[in-house]
Motif scaffolding. Structure first.
Motif, PDB file in Angstrom:
ATOM      1  N   ALA A 201       0.841  -1.208   0.000  1.00 24.93           N
ATOM      2  CA  ALA A 201       0.000   0.000   0.000  1.00 24.93           C
ATOM      3  C   ALA A 201       0.876   1.259   0.000  1.00 24.93           C
ATOM      4  O   ALA A 201       0.553   2.241  -0.663  1.00 24.93           O
ATOM      5  CB  ALA A 201      -0.943  -0.002   1.195  1.00 24.93           C
ATOM      6  N   TYR A 204       1.944   1.711  -3.541  1.00 24.83           N
ATOM      7  CA  TYR A 204       0.825   2.164  -4.382  1.00 24.83           C
ATOM      8  C   TYR A 204       0.609   3.659  -4.200  1.00 24.83           C
ATOM      9  O   TYR A 204       0.472   4.409  -5.156  1.00 24.83           O
ATOM     10  CB  TYR A 204      -0.487   1.444  -4.015  1.00 24.83           C
ATOM     11  N   ASP A 210      -4.037   8.843  -6.536  1.00 26.42           N
ATOM     12  CA  ASP A 210      -5.414   8.748  -7.002  1.00 26.42           C
ATOM     13  C   ASP A 210      -5.791   7.317  -7.344  1.00 26.42           C
ATOM     14  O   ASP A 210      -6.854   6.836  -6.963  1.00 26.42           O
ATOM     15  CB  ASP A 210      -5.631   9.641  -8.231  1.00 26.42           C
ATOM     16  N   ALA A 211      -4.879   6.638  -8.056  1.00 22.59           N
ATOM     17  CA  ALA A 211      -5.168   5.246  -8.411  1.00 22.59           C
ATOM     18  C   ALA A 211      -5.270   4.399  -7.145  1.00 22.59           C
ATOM     19  O   ALA A 211      -6.118   3.512  -7.046  1.00 22.59           O
ATOM     20  CB  ALA A 211      -4.090   4.704  -9.346  1.00 22.59           C
ATOM     21  N   ALA A 212      -4.423   4.687  -6.152  1.00 23.78           N
ATOM     22  CA  ALA A 212      -4.475   3.934  -4.897  1.00 23.78           C
ATOM     23  C   ALA A 212      -5.812   4.158  -4.193  1.00 23.78           C
ATOM     24  O   ALA A 212      -6.442   3.211  -3.715  1.00 23.78           O
ATOM     25  CB  ALA A 212      -3.313   4.341  -3.982  1.00 23.78           C
ATOM     26  N   GLU A 213      -6.262   5.409  -4.154  1.00 22.22           N
ATOM     27  CA  GLU A 213      -7.569   5.702  -3.561  1.00 22.22           C
ATOM     28  C   GLU A 213      -8.671   4.960  -4.310  1.00 22.22           C
ATOM     29  O   GLU A 213      -9.587   4.401  -3.699  1.00 22.22           O
ATOM     30  CB  GLU A 213      -7.852   7.212  -3.617  1.00 22.22           C
ATOM     31  N   ALA A 214      -8.562   4.950  -5.637  1.00 24.34           N
ATOM     32  CA  ALA A 214      -9.582   4.272  -6.442  1.00 24.34           C
ATOM     33  C   ALA A 214      -9.598   2.771  -6.177  1.00 24.34           C
ATOM     34  O   ALA A 214     -10.591   2.096  -6.413  1.00 24.34           O
ATOM     35  CB  ALA A 214      -9.355   4.540  -7.930  1.00 24.34           C
ATOM     36  N   MET A 215      -8.489   2.230  -5.675  1.00 24.56           N
ATOM     37  CA  MET A 215      -8.436   0.811  -5.321  1.00 24.56           C
ATOM     38  C   MET A 215      -8.899   0.583  -3.882  1.00 24.56           C
ATOM     39  O   MET A 215      -8.763  -0.510  -3.348  1.00 24.56           O
ATOM     40  CB  MET A 215      -7.011   0.272  -5.491  1.00 24.56           C
ATOM     41  N   GLY A 216      -9.397   1.624  -3.243  1.00 22.44           N
ATOM     42  CA  GLY A 216      -9.945   1.459  -1.899  1.00 22.44           C
ATOM     43  C   GLY A 216      -8.918   1.614  -0.793  1.00 22.44           C
ATOM     44  O   GLY A 216      -9.121   1.129   0.322  1.00 22.44           O
ATOM     45  N   ILE A 217      -7.787   2.271  -1.100  1.00 23.12           N
ATOM     46  CA  ILE A 217      -6.748   2.448  -0.084  1.00 23.12           C
ATOM     47  C   ILE A 217      -6.867   3.853   0.517  1.00 23.12           C
ATOM     48  O   ILE A 217      -6.858   4.841  -0.214  1.00 23.12           O
ATOM     49  CB  ILE A 217      -5.349   2.230  -0.700  1.00 23.12           C
ATOM     50  N   ASP A 218      -6.990   3.895   1.844  1.00 25.37           N
ATOM     51  CA  ASP A 218      -7.090   5.169   2.556  1.00 25.37           C
ATOM     52  C   ASP A 218      -5.693   5.748   2.659  1.00 25.37           C
ATOM     53  O   ASP A 218      -4.885   5.327   3.476  1.00 25.37           O
ATOM     54  CB  ASP A 218      -7.681   4.919   3.950  1.00 25.37           C
TER      55      ASP A 218
ATOM     56  N   HIS B  73     -11.783   6.174  -1.486  1.00 25.12           N
ATOM     57  CA  HIS B  73     -11.519   4.812  -1.014  1.00 25.12           C
ATOM     58  C   HIS B  73     -12.743   4.208  -0.330  1.00 25.12           C
ATOM     59  O   HIS B  73     -12.965   3.001  -0.385  1.00 25.12           O
ATOM     60  CB  HIS B  73     -10.298   4.777  -0.094  1.00 25.12           C
ATOM     61  N   THR B  76     -15.071   2.978  -3.112  1.00 24.74           N
ATOM     62  CA  THR B  76     -14.587   1.699  -3.633  1.00 24.74           C
ATOM     63  C   THR B  76     -14.977   0.567  -2.688  1.00 24.74           C
ATOM     64  O   THR B  76     -15.449  -0.492  -3.106  1.00 24.74           O
ATOM     65  CB  THR B  76     -13.061   1.736  -3.811  1.00 24.74           C
ATOM     66  N   PHE B  90       0.463   0.949 -11.399  1.00 27.82           N
ATOM     67  CA  PHE B  90       1.534   1.368 -10.499  1.00 27.82           C
ATOM     68  C   PHE B  90       2.874   0.995 -11.105  1.00 27.82           C
ATOM     69  O   PHE B  90       3.123  -0.174 -11.418  1.00 27.82           O
ATOM     70  CB  PHE B  90       1.365   0.714  -9.139  1.00 27.82           C
TER      71      PHE B  90
END
Lengths: 327, 261
Positions: A201, A204, A210-218, B73, B76, B90
């Motif tokens: 994480a 990421y 942004d992509a990390a947030e879109a994957m559900g990562i806070d 997040h 999602t 990534f």
């Protein structure tokens, strides 16, 4: 399917050289043997220097989690080092606690400090974060300088060296072996975190928030975790530093100290554990090895650092892929 | 049953109105498309649905739960996954690791479990890897899993992005121009993949797409956005015959400009 590079790991290129368990075990055995016999070969002065280098390995690996893994520029890392050292100093001197009870307290205060400074600032972009952390480092140093509990400018002295199951850790050689163990633990923890859900994480978030947030990562939570883990490394380093020297003063926790630790991380190669270890050794050993040059010593050291950064901007340690191409 | 319900969503940036009272719905189990000329506000609407933009007014509900005030997040986590118009994998991470990111919000191992390598954390790691590999296989990528994802051919990267979104175990999958830059055979594969995502995984799909041929073939419902206003909604045949849609498309120049994100 073209022969595209395998992505680099936290071990840098080591995984491709040490590709079988046997080779890895041999390498580990050689390193352990070297660590054990080094002080016997080089004498007491070198032992003290090596102990300091091992302390920097711990500190740099801690900062590496913040800077190298999570990509947060922290210019005030010495603050956590100070929190650890002063907690042990005050707890043992003023409250009569033994070192091993003061140690978890140091970790606890480092976590609190990490959360206090991290929660409001980790929403900031990295350049602002650098300024805030710089300020935080100075606040801690100035507080230590001016509070009565921390002994003011002269600091604290007479911190007792700890006992461990009847073993009084007191000579430079004792502390050398203690820091060997600490450095090994620091490496193992770094590796395990790098290969975990949280470690991924961090990468990421560093590569694309942004992509990390879109994957559900806070992202705030993940960054805070990196910051807190780094703080704990700093505090443990600081605690043993205080126990080793027996005396601490605000001068040990200056901005220069933060920069030196950051230099170890960047010099060796951010995010690459062997590189960071190498960086820590260079930062401590190079000025010692250059002693013959007298007044020119720091100048030569600085020129050397500039050259390294010019020719290897991503650090000394190579990030080799299976195809041998350099990143 | 309605899965996604967008009501009266208005969004403006520094006075320019990007979305004006948009009403829009996606039924559960549907494959729907959002089309419209350049600058119509399609990606902006996607960004509102996924929590990246905060509309000034309106309501967005996923299966009855308001998501408008959620962070990306959290959206999602609540069941909406997305891909990006310009692929955003990534860097310096393997294909599998990229897809594993999707499982972050469905797993829980923390610092202590990871340092001590507790059995629960080890099981979770195996599960994360297995599910990521299953998602990759599902989108048709069966090799090159340990390669740096951004070095894959473009068409593969698009599929890795879809696998990554699927790994979040969504109820609704938003695809932002999934066919852009694909060859015609890759487009055929994509049409098949979208169908399988709905039929085999039970995930509803909403896509933004400029390839009208692909849109007409793949979607059951089409919504048309123009200058931030929803001007038409219906089955592909109805949309093709709708005079407002024809006017909106003929009234603008051809070519595509990106809408950020």
């Amino acid at each position: 399917m073209p022969d595209t590079p395998i992505r680099p790991s936290a071990w840098g290129g080591l995984t491709t050289i040490l590709d079988t368990p046997l080779k890895r075990q041999v390498a580990i055995a050689v390193i352990l043997m070297a660590m054990i016999v080094a002080p016997l070969l080089f004498g007491q002065y070198a032992t003290v220097i090596l102990t300091n280098a091992l302390l920097y390995v711990v500190l740099a690996l801690g900062l590496n989690i913040v800077v190298g893994y999570a990509g947060l520029l922290d210019l005030g890392f010495a603050a956590f080092f100070a929190v650890g050292a002063y907690t042990v100093g005050i707890a043992t001197l003023n409250f009569g606690l033994n070192f091993w009870l003061a140690l978890p307290l140091a970790v606890f205060f480092a976590i609190i400090a990490g959360i206090i400074i991290g929660t409001p600032t980790l929403r900031l972009r990295s350049d602002y974060l650098a300024i805030v952390t710089l300020g935080f480092g100075e606040i801690v140093r100035l507080a230590a300088r001016n509070l009565r509990e921390t002994g003011g400018a002269s600091g604290l002295s007479g911190i007792e060296s700890p006992w461990l199951f009847g073993w009084h850790i007191s000579t430079p050689l004792d502390f050398y072996y203690v820091f060997c163990v600490l450095a090994i633990i620091a490496v193992v923890v770094s590796v395990r975190l790098a290969n975990s859900r949280l470690g991924r994480a961090w990468l990421y978030v560093r590569h694309d928030e942004d992509a990390a947030e879109a994957m559900g990562i806070d992202r705030v939570k993940v960054k805070l975790a990196a910051y807190v883990v780094g703080a704990v490394y700093g505090a443990i380093g600081g605690a043993f530093f205080a126990a080793n020297l027996g005396a601490i003063s605000p001068n040990s926790f200056s901005f220069q100290q933060s920069v030196l630790i950051l230099m170890a991380v960047i010099l060796g190669g951010m995010g690459k554990i062997p590189g960071v270890i190498l960086g820590a050794f260079i930062v401590i050993l190079a000025p010692e090895l250059l002693r013959d040059f007298g007044d020119l010593r720091l100048f030569i050291f600085a020129v050397g650092l500039l050259l390294i950064m010019l020719f290897r901007p991503s650090g000394i340690w190579p990030a080799k892929s299976r195809t041998g191409a350099r990143r | 049953m309605t899965l996604l319900q967008v009501q009266g969503v208005s969004l403006s940036f520094a006075g320019s109105k990007v979305l004006q009272g948009v009403n829009f719905a996606v039924a559960e189990g549907a494959i729907a498309s959002l089309i419209g000329p350049n600058g119509a506000g399609k990606t902006s609407l996607f960004n509102c649905i996924t929590g990246f933009y905060k509309p000034q007014a309106g309501s967005i509900r996923l299966a009855g739960t308001e998501t408008l005030r959620m962070k990306p997040h959290q959206v999602t986590r609540s069941g909406i996954a997305r891909t990006f118009q310009n692929v955003r994998l990534f860097r310096e991470m393997s294909v599998t690791e990229n897809v594993m990111s999707g499982l972050h919000c469905r797993t829980s191992a923390g610092i202590i479990e990871s340092i001590l390598r507790l059995p629960g954390q080890q099981r979770e790691e195996t599960m994360i890897r297995d599910f990521a590999e299953e998602c990759l296989t599902f989108v048709g990528i069966t090799e090159g899993w340990d390669r740096d994802a951004t070095t894959l051919p473009y068409g593969w990267q698009r599929r890795v992005e879809i696998a990554r979104a699927l790994a979040t175990k969504p109820k609704l999958l938003l695809l932002d121009e999934p066919a852009a830059g694909l060859t015609s055979s890759e487009k055929e594969d994509l049409i098949g993949l979208i169908g399988r995502i709905r039929d085999q995984r039970g995930i509803s799909v909403l896509l933004i797409e400029h390839d009208t041929g692909l849109v007409m073939r793949v979607s059951e419902r089409i919504s048309v956005l123009d200058h931030g206003v929803m001007i038409a909604e219906g089955a592909p045949k109805e949309i093709q015959a709708n005079p407002k849609v024809i006017e909106a498309y003929l009234g603008v120049e051809d070519g595509e400009a990106s809408l950020g994100l």
